[in-house]
Scaffold this motif. Structure first.
Motif, short mmCIF file in Angstrom:
data_model
loop_
_atom_site.label_atom_id
_atom_site.label_comp_id
_atom_site.label_asym_id
_atom_site.label_seq_id
_atom_site.Cartn_x
_atom_site.Cartn_y
_atom_site.Cartn_z
N THR A 98 118.23 115.16 -6.04
CA THR A 98 119.04 116.37 -6.24
C THR A 98 120.02 116.15 -7.37
O THR A 98 120.43 115.02 -7.65
N GLU A 136 115.21 121.84 -11.70
CA GLU A 136 113.76 121.69 -11.48
C GLU A 136 113.09 120.83 -12.56
O GLU A 136 112.02 120.30 -12.36
N GLU A 137 113.75 120.66 -13.71
CA GLU A 137 113.13 119.84 -14.76
C GLU A 137 113.35 118.34 -14.56
O GLU A 137 112.76 117.53 -15.25
N ILE A 180 114.12 116.89 -11.10
CA ILE A 180 113.81 116.41 -9.76
C ILE A 180 112.41 115.80 -9.73
O ILE A 180 111.47 116.34 -10.31
#
Ligand code: C2E
Ligand code: MG
Ligand code: MG
Length: 557
Positions: A24, A38-39, A41
């Motif tokens: 995270t 999201e790029e 994790i």
């Protein structure tokens, strides 16, 4: 972690799993690095690497995370847009139930601005990087300010000059990394001894200063000094080792002793030296007579410069006996200074002076040469087996005493190297150990013998001794003085005798003054004795008559 803090904090936060893959990140992370969550994790954090640090840097970082469970420091990383920026990063390993790290939490802030900040520059100029304490320059500023307000308010100030004892030995023995960590611990212990409003500063290497404001009661000042000494003499544990050091403290008071910053610091320094002289782990208030003594010392040093030229130095000799065979085995050369006004000055006063000024270089060589010439005389006049011991000072290595000089003197006087014994104290062995070993080995290679003088007063570690090419231990006279009645000393001396036996070292007991002492020593197997009981140090001429009289009387001078 508290979810709101996670969302709203200004610091970037990144949590990775046990395999160090990103789990995270928080919004600040994305804001600072430019990467949306999201790029990143599922990826490794090294996508942020700037390429500015070498492998060693990362290895040290991970070493610290794995061993100490955290790392904190400055690191350069790369944003999504390719730009490189400095961040202040803390990484903590969060252990699972089995104790193994189950995740890593990295918290960082962008310090680009901070770095340019003048505040930062000011910090570096004013604080000691190692301990975080005010440095010498900030201390001076604060002292000047404190003097100003003390003057207005009619306060007194106290300046405590703290110098660590044995710190150099820790540094030499265990290395600088350990030395540095020790200084950090010392700094924090000193901090515990003062109030918030007082200043603790690092003055230099192992020197610290405390500035106490608004003092009225000298007992309270003395209490602070006692507390400091007490805290510093307590054991330090570093990497599983127990380390003991000490501290000497000099104290000066504004306005009683001086009214400007420089003089106050100088006074405190002088008082500190006095404290050291009196035996370690003590404190000493500055007194006017110290100033006087310093002046006298300077005068004495000037006089000493001329002493060789004026022929005021003279070598005395004291015999070392084989008490078992009742024979003289050697003589120790002991220097005397016939000062034109002061009379005979003790070497315990002028040798340290000669060491500080570098004069021990020429003086030490003069002693070796003169004593060897004298020994050669005695060899010719019927004592061909007599040996000679000469004291060496630790500074003579730096001052260029070389084996080739010894060799020349021995050859000039047709002496075999085995007739000469060089005595040095443990301090000499402890300082710059490797260089000292090389130096002493070069004498050893000639065939000269080496003794440890005043054995038992210094570090005296057995394992340490093994590293040196030593032949003889001389038991310090402080252990002999109370023999045989003092049972502590008696068992200590027995231990030294056993130790010398197991290491195959020769042994001499110094300072033998009574028959009882001699009997006791012979009884435990220490036969080689030196002391007033047999003879005091005496001139060469007196020594000659003493030898020919069959050791009658105790040659007084
Ligand atoms: P040291 O090498 O341990 O010398 C022994 C000291 O103990 C001498 O003091 C000697 O006079 C004293 N002494 C001997 N027997 C007795 C005794 O039975 N009772 C008592 N109370 N004292 C005894 P001294 O001559 O004052 O020398 C002091 C120190 O000065 C020496 O200690 C040595 O470390 C240093 N020193 C003397 N001459 C030289 C020198 O030429 N070069 C260097 N570097 N140091 C020297
Ligand atoms: Mg000696
Ligand atoms: Mg001695």
């Amino acid at each position: 972690m508290n979810a709101t803090v996670f969302e709203t904090t200004a610091e970037g936060i990144m949590v990775t799993d046990a395999d160090n893959m990103i789990k995270t990140v928080n919004p600040a992370f994305s804001r600072i690095t430019g990467y949306p969550a999201e790029e990143v994790i599922g990826h490794s954090p090294n996508m942020l690497s700037s390429g500015r640090h070498d492998n060693e840097f990362y290895e040290a970082l991970w070493d610290s995370v794995l061993q100490k469970k955290y790392w904190t420091g400055e690191i350069w990383n790369r944003r999504k847009d390719g730009s490189v920026f400095p961040e202040w990063l803390s990484i903590a390993a969060i252990p699972g139930e089995d104790g193994v790290a189950k995740e890593y939490v990295a918290v960082f802030s962008d310090i680009t601005k901070h770095k340019q900040d003048e505040e930062q520059i000011r910090y570096q100029a004013n604080y000691d990087a190692l301990t975080g304490l005010p440095n010498r320059s900030l201390l001076s500023d604060r002292l000047v300010q404190a003097i100003g307000s003390a003057h207005r308010e009619k306060w007194k100030l106290a300046i405590l000059f703290i110098d660590l004892d044995q710190f150099k030995m820790v540094n030499d023995t265990f290395g600088h990394v350990m030395g540095d960590e020790l200084l950090q611990l010392v700094a924090s212990r000193i901090g515990e001894c003062v109030r918030e409003s007082d200043t603790v500063a690092r003055f230099g290497g192992d020197e610290f200063i405390i500035l106490l404001q608004d003092v009225s009661d000298m007992d309270a000042v003395a209490n602070v000094a006692t507390k400091v000494i007490e805290k510093i003499t307590r054991v330090f544990t570093l990497y599983g080792r127990e380390i003991y050091i000490g501290a000497s403290v000099g104290i000066t008071i504004f306005p009683d002793d001086a009214t400007n910053a420089d003089s106050l610091l100088r006074n405190a320094d002088m008082a500190m030296y006095q404290a050291k002289d009196r035996g370690r782990n003590s404190y000493q208030f500055f007194t006017a007579s110290m100033q006087q003594r310093t002046l006298e010392r300077q005068q004495l040093e000037l006089d000493l410069r001329l002493a060789i030229k004026r022929g005021e130095l003279e070598i005395y000799y004291q015999p070392v006996m084989d008490a078992y065979l009742d024979r003289v085995i050697s003589v120790e050369a002991l220097l005397r200074w016939n000062h034109p006004h002061r009379g005979i000055v003790s070497p315990t006063i002028f040798i340290p002076l000669a060491e500080d000024s570098g004069l021990i270089g020429p003086i030490g060589e003069w002693v070796i040469k003169g004593a060897c010439e004298q020994l050669s005389q005695w060899h010719k006049s019927g004592y061909p087996d007599l040996k000679l011991a000469v004291n060496l000072s630790s500074r003579q290595r730096e001052l260029g005493l070389e084996a080739s000089y010894l060799k020349q003197v021995l050859d000039d006087n047709r002496l075999s190297p085995g007739a000469l014994n060089l005595e040095m104290t443990e301090g000499l062995l402890m300082r710059d150990t490797d260089e000292a070993i090389t130096w002493l080995s070069s004498f050893k290679a000639l065939g000269v013998n080496l003794s440890v003088d005043d054995f038992g007063t210094g570090y005296s570690s057995l394992s340490y001794l093994k590293r040196f090419p030593v032949d003889v231990l001389k038991i310090d006279r402080s252990f002999v003085a109370d023999l045989p009645s003092n049972s502590d000393d008696a068992s200590l001396v027995k231990t030294i005798v056993a130790m010398a036996g197991s290491l195959n070292l020769g042994l001499i007991a110094e300072g033998v003054e009574t028959e009882e002492q001699a009997d006791f020593l012979v009884g435990i197997g220490c036969y080689n004795l030196q002391g007033f009981y047999y003879a005091k140090p005496m001139t060469a001429a007196n020594m000659t008559s003493w030898l020919s009289s069959g050791f009658q009387g105790t040659g007084t001078t």
